[in-house]
Design a protein around this motif. Structure first.
Motif, mmCIF file in Angstrom:
data_model
loop_
_atom_site.group_PDB
_atom_site.id
_atom_site.type_symbol
_atom_site.label_atom_id
_atom_site.label_comp_id
_atom_site.label_asym_id
_atom_site.label_seq_id
_atom_site.Cartn_x
_atom_site.Cartn_y
_atom_site.Cartn_z
ATOM 1 N N GLU A 205 0.871 -1.173 0.000
ATOM 2 C CA GLU A 205 0.000 0.000 0.000
ATOM 3 C C GLU A 205 0.906 1.221 0.000
ATOM 4 O OE1 GLU A 205 -3.309 -0.140 -0.322
ATOM 5 O OE2 GLU A 205 -3.073 -2.320 -0.435
ATOM 6 N N SER B 112 2.871 0.220 3.750
ATOM 7 C CA SER B 112 2.773 -1.123 4.335
ATOM 8 C C SER B 112 3.103 -2.138 3.255
ATOM 9 C CB SER B 112 1.380 -1.396 4.916
ATOM 10 O OG SER B 112 0.394 -1.398 3.903
ATOM 11 N N TYR C 60 4.447 -9.252 7.420
ATOM 12 C CA TYR C 60 3.773 -7.971 7.214
ATOM 13 C C TYR C 60 4.473 -6.891 8.017
ATOM 14 C CZ TYR C 60 0.184 -4.323 7.766
ATOM 15 O OH TYR C 60 -0.499 -3.128 7.807
ATOM 16 N N HIS D 194 -6.294 3.002 2.111
ATOM 17 C CA HIS D 194 -5.518 2.035 2.914
ATOM 18 C C HIS D 194 -5.762 2.140 4.412
ATOM 19 C CE1 HIS D 194 -2.868 5.425 3.711
ATOM 20 N NE2 HIS D 194 -2.455 5.478 2.466
ATOM 21 N N LEU E 228 -4.443 4.006 6.703
ATOM 22 C CA LEU E 228 -3.271 4.254 7.547
ATOM 23 C C LEU E 228 -3.028 5.760 7.678
ATOM 24 C CD1 LEU E 228 -0.940 1.456 6.132
ATOM 25 C CD2 LEU E 228 -2.289 1.400 8.230
ATOM 26 N N ARG F 24 -10.346 -7.756 4.523
ATOM 27 C CA ARG F 24 -9.990 -6.333 4.644
ATOM 28 C C ARG F 24 -9.347 -5.877 3.338
ATOM 29 N NH1 ARG F 24 -6.634 -5.062 9.937
ATOM 30 N NH2 ARG F 24 -7.068 -2.959 9.172
ATOM 31 N N HIS G 40 -7.615 -3.744 0.595
ATOM 32 C CA HIS G 40 -6.601 -2.685 0.659
ATOM 33 C C HIS G 40 -5.803 -2.710 1.960
ATOM 34 C CE1 HIS G 40 -7.973 -1.097 -3.109
ATOM 35 N NE2 HIS G 40 -9.185 -0.918 -2.647
ATOM 36 N N HIS G 41 -5.875 -3.827 2.680
ATOM 37 C CA HIS G 41 -4.931 -4.077 3.777
ATOM 38 C C HIS G 41 -3.904 -5.036 3.194
ATOM 39 C CE1 HIS G 41 -3.187 -5.831 7.396
ATOM 40 N NE2 HIS G 41 -3.650 -4.782 8.061
ATOM 41 N N ASP H 36 -3.983 -8.832 4.116
ATOM 42 C CA ASP H 36 -5.146 -9.580 3.644
ATOM 43 C C ASP H 36 -5.175 -9.659 2.123
ATOM 44 O OD1 ASP H 36 -7.560 -11.022 4.561
ATOM 45 O OD2 ASP H 36 -8.587 -9.559 3.312
ATOM 46 N N ASP H 37 -4.781 -8.594 1.445
ATOM 47 C CA ASP H 37 -4.727 -8.645 -0.020
ATOM 48 C C ASP H 37 -3.714 -9.687 -0.488
ATOM 49 O OD1 ASP H 37 -6.674 -6.771 -0.348
ATOM 50 O OD2 ASP H 37 -5.373 -5.154 -1.035
#
Length: 324
Positions: A28, A40, A57, A72, A74, A161, A163-164, A167-168
């Protein structure tokens, strides 16, 4: 067939030319431009048959405003104590080393990663990349569009989730395994591309962006009203030549990268965003040129050049100055 039988069958049918390991990646970012940064990153390491070995991560302090928080999630406060990219570069490299980088619209993730390593005066240990959009096309998957969520739905993978990065990456890893098996079963050649280290990047002081608030905590979208393009239209895009400032760019259909980010990046490069297709349109960007949308139909009737999202992202790297 049991999972053990499935794995045994895969190993016996596996083409010897296929890679021996993959690193499924998602990053991201603060945006799409050369000076944008990673906020991230996640990596799922897979073996030759696409089985998950481990995952990793991290948040990354971009040392600037976080950009589209509404995508995202954040904020500056969330990232202020995160490590800098140079502090995670070695561990990140260890997860990428000797593996094919796999990503959805892989040219984007690769360029962002390569530029971060260039800023850190290092080189990402990646020699090949594989785009899952390209692979889905090679497999002729019946997808309505090229979004990750559509690929996931096709293989029954549940997104938790969007755009995390973690998880993507998980979703893509779970969708990549059956794609890999289908390619092996049908004798499909993987669309592998070479990754060359990047030596250029923009590291100039970042000027504030209209509409972005560095410390905003909520889910906020910048205004879509933009000033008119200051450059005259130089005409149509020609294959093999760069985009030129002032060209009128239209989009049709879904994109894997958020449409508004693509449009913002195009405007920053000096291009004009067209809301419809006419004889003056320089280029149509679509991942589904065979669809019967009004824009694709008009593009065909006018002979307007058409490229997909991945090609457009690449073209945005080097937009030629306007001929005033």
């Amino acid at each position: 067939m049991t999972m053990l039988d499935d794995r045994t069958t895969a190993e016996t049918m596996w083409p010897t030319a296929y890679p021996q390991g993959y690193a499924v990646v998602d990053v991201e970012t603060t945006g799409l431009a050369r000076d944008d940064r990673i906020v991230s990153a996640a990596v799922y390491r897979l073996d030759a048959q696409g089985n998950v070995e481990d995952h990793w991560y991290t948040l990354v302090n971009p040392q600037r405003d976080p950009g589209p928080v509404w995508i995202h999630g954040l904020t500056s406060d969330m990232l202020q104590d995160a490590p800098l990219f140079k502090d995670v570069a070695e561990e990140f490299a260890g997860r990428l080393a000797d593996r094919v980088l796999v990503a959805h619209n892989a040219i984007f993730d690769w360029q962002m990663i390569a530029r971060e390593y260039a800023r850190a005066a290092e080189t990402a240990p990646v020699r090949q990349r594989l785009c899952t959009i390209a692979l889905s096309k090679e497999l002729n998957l019946p997808l309505p569009n090229h979004k990750l969520e559509s690929l996931a739905a096709h293989f029954g993978v549940v997104q938790q989730r969007a755009h995390h990065a973690l998880d993507d990456a998980r979703v893509l890893a779970e969708a990549f395994r059956p794609s890999l098996h289908a390619a092996a079963r049908d004798g499909v050649r993987l669309p592998l591309l070479e990754c060359r280290p990047l030596t250029e990047w923009s590291d100039s002081p970042v000027t504030p962006r209209v509409g972005y608030q560095a410390s905003y905590q909520g889910s906020w979208r910048p205004s879509r009203k933009r000033p008119p393009c200051p450059h005259p239209n130089p005409g149509r895009f020609q294959d093999g030549k760069p985009l030129k400032q002032g060209m009128r760019i239209a989009f049709s259909g879904d994109t894997s990268v958020d449409r508004e980010l693509l449009e913002d990046r195009a405007v920053e490069a000096g291009l004009h965003i067209a809301t419809s297709v006419s004889r003056l349109t320089s280029l149509l960007v679509t991942n589904d040129p065979d669809s019967a949308t009004s824009k694709t139909v008009k593009a065909k009737s006018f002979g307007t050049p058409v490229v997909d999202e991945a090609a457009f992202t690449q073209l945005l790297r080097d937009v030629a100055a306007a001929e005033e």
